[in-house]
Design an enzyme around this catalytic site. Structure first.
Site, short mmCIF file in Angstrom:
data_model
loop_
_atom_site.label_atom_id
_atom_site.label_comp_id
_atom_site.label_asym_id
_atom_site.label_seq_id
_atom_site.Cartn_x
_atom_site.Cartn_y
_atom_site.Cartn_z
N ASP A 12 0.85 -1.24 -0.04
CA ASP A 12 0.06 0.02 0.17
C ASP A 12 1.05 1.23 0.06
O ASP A 12 1.65 1.41 1.08
CB ASP A 12 -0.86 -0.06 1.45
CG ASP A 12 -1.86 1.21 1.42
OD1 ASP A 12 -1.60 2.18 0.65
OD2 ASP A 12 -2.40 1.34 2.29
N TYR A 230 3.88 -9.29 18.13
CA TYR A 230 2.90 -9.54 16.83
C TYR A 230 2.92 -8.27 16.09
O TYR A 230 2.33 -7.20 16.33
CB TYR A 230 1.49 -9.76 17.25
CG TYR A 230 0.71 -10.17 16.21
CD1 TYR A 230 0.80 -11.22 15.41
CD2 TYR A 230 -0.24 -9.31 15.72
CE1 TYR A 230 -0.04 -11.67 14.56
CE2 TYR A 230 -1.35 -9.67 14.66
CZ TYR A 230 -1.04 -10.93 13.88
OH TYR A 230 -1.88 -11.20 13.03
N LYS A 233 -0.38 -7.00 11.24
CA LYS A 233 -1.39 -6.70 10.67
C LYS A 233 -1.22 -5.98 9.11
O LYS A 233 -1.00 -4.91 8.82
CB LYS A 233 -2.07 -5.53 11.44
CG LYS A 233 -2.66 -5.75 12.72
CD LYS A 233 -4.03 -6.10 12.64
CE LYS A 233 -4.47 -6.87 13.74
NZ LYS A 233 -3.98 -6.25 15.22
MG MG Z 1 -4.77 -2.16 2.61
#
Ligand code: MG
Length: 397
Positions: A12, A230, A233
């Protein structure tokens, strides 16, 4: 024809009006960079696709996985797209390019990669699964259904080449380890792990037939970036080989007929249902979601791609867009009913993720600012009782 490598690298690098979709010009400049890559002999062929705000580069070559030249080419394509995003002042311009310069391999630099190398069969059908607003372990449930559930994949029962089952490679993101588990014999062990999507993610699936080899691969780059923490995402992608001893296209898309809840959505902090979408309708415009899944089908032939374009031409391919079919309208309807239902919980669980899974939170600041105002519960009770006996706080009805 020797071995071919299929590399799906995504990032992205900027989006119009929030986290909705990249500008078409960004996809165009990425395509130009990859065209140059074909001319230079770095890759054989490619397709530029997207899901929501993520651009996916689907490339074929003979250089194997984690190849520096191929990864550099993808990095350059994303950098060029990020430049356009910066010029247009788009949101999150260059956000997934975590480093100023490319160094050796895209792993750890921001983009995600799903790569597989195989001996091309006479017919080599592929589905690329592109997801937005969720994380790699969101694929655990659909992949378990595809490769280990005979109620989804009848091929497990009636195709002699699939009857023995598959081998799952599972990553433990907290311990930074991996395990290989065989199904059906270790199915319950597999499910004990992968049901916990906060810790375990399926990375690869192999056929037990040696002459078939790799069946599926998921991008899990950020999962292995920091052991013990973690940081996964990341909107995931997966490559899936189909048919002739592997699940049929219909068996691969079937699990998405159930809009399972996955984590991500708005601010990476909510549970929401998968919404199967056509690529051109994958803009995440409903509360920055709901989480999207796009399925693009194509063939690999002689190391190049074939879609439904009139004349196959390097870099100019049109995939079969599985979820563009109106057959999926009913599922979309179900998914949106669930999306609207769970949204009505606002900032309450189970609409939002538990505190340790939130992408970001203000809870520690709020806690420390109000720390002094939390009284000892028992003492406060006693205090108010005494006050009542004095008659000062008795309410007359
Ligand atoms: Mg995205």
């Amino acid at each position: 024809m020797g071995k071919v490598t299929l590399s799906l690298i995504k990032a992205d690098v900027g989006s119009v009006a929030g986290h909705t979709r990249p500008h078409p010009k960004m996809m165009e400049v990425a395509k130009e960079v990859l065209k140059d890559g074909v001319k230079a002999g770095t890759i054989n062929d490619f397709m530029v696709a997207r899901c929501g705000d993520d651009i996916s580069l689907i490339m074929t070559h003979e250089k194997g996985e984690n190849n520096e030249q191929v990864h550099k080419l993808a990095w350059d394509a994303f950098s060029a797209a990020a430049e356009v995003a910066k010029k247009f002042g788009l949101y999150g311009a260059g956000q997934d390019l975590l480093s100023d310069a490319f160094s050796g391999n895209i792993r750890g630099l921001g983009p995600g990669a799903a790569e597989m190398t195989f001996e091309e069969r006479p017919s080599e059908p592929i589905i690329a699964l592109l997801a937005d607003k969720t994380e790699p372990s969101a694929f655990n449930l659909p992949l378990a259904r595809i490769y280990a559930d005979p109620f989804t994949t009848t091929g497990l029962v009636i195709d002699s080449r699939m009857h023995e089952g598959f081998i799952f490679e599972v990553v433990d993101v907290k311990e930074n380890k991996r395990i290989l588990l065989k199904t059906p014999e270790e199915l319950h062990d597999l499910l004990a792990f992968i049901g916990d999507i906060t810790r375990y993610a399926i990375k690869r699936i192999y056929s037990k037939q040696e002459n078939i080899g790799i069946a599926a691969v998921v991008s899990t780059e950020k999962l292995s970036l920091l052991a013990g923490k973690y940081v996964g995402k990341d909107d995931p992608v997966a490559l899936i080989r189909l048919q002739s001893g592997l699940p049929a296209a219909g068996e691969v898309t079937q699990p998405f007929a159930f809009p399972a809840l996955v984590s991500g959505w708005m601010r990476g902090s909510h549970w929401g249902p998968w919404l199967p979408s056509a690529m051109d309708y994958s803009n995440t415009t409903f509360y920055d979601g709901p989480p999207r899944i796009v399925a693009l089908g194509f063939q690999v032939k002689d190391g190049k791609l074939i879609g439904i374009e009139e004349e196959p031409k390097v870099g100019e391919h049109k995939p079969v867009d599985f979820f563009a079919d109106p057959a999926w309208d009913k599922v979309r309807h179900m998914a949106m009913e669930q999306a609207i239902y769970i949204r009505r919980h606002g900032p309450f669980m189970p609409a939002i993720l538990p505190p340790e899974e939130l992408e970001y939170t203000t809870l520690p600041q709020v806690r420390s600012r109000l720390a002094d105002r939390w009284e000892d519960y028992e003492a406060a009770q006693l205090h108010s009782l005494k006050e009542e006996y004095k008659g000062e706080h008795i309410v007359h009805e």
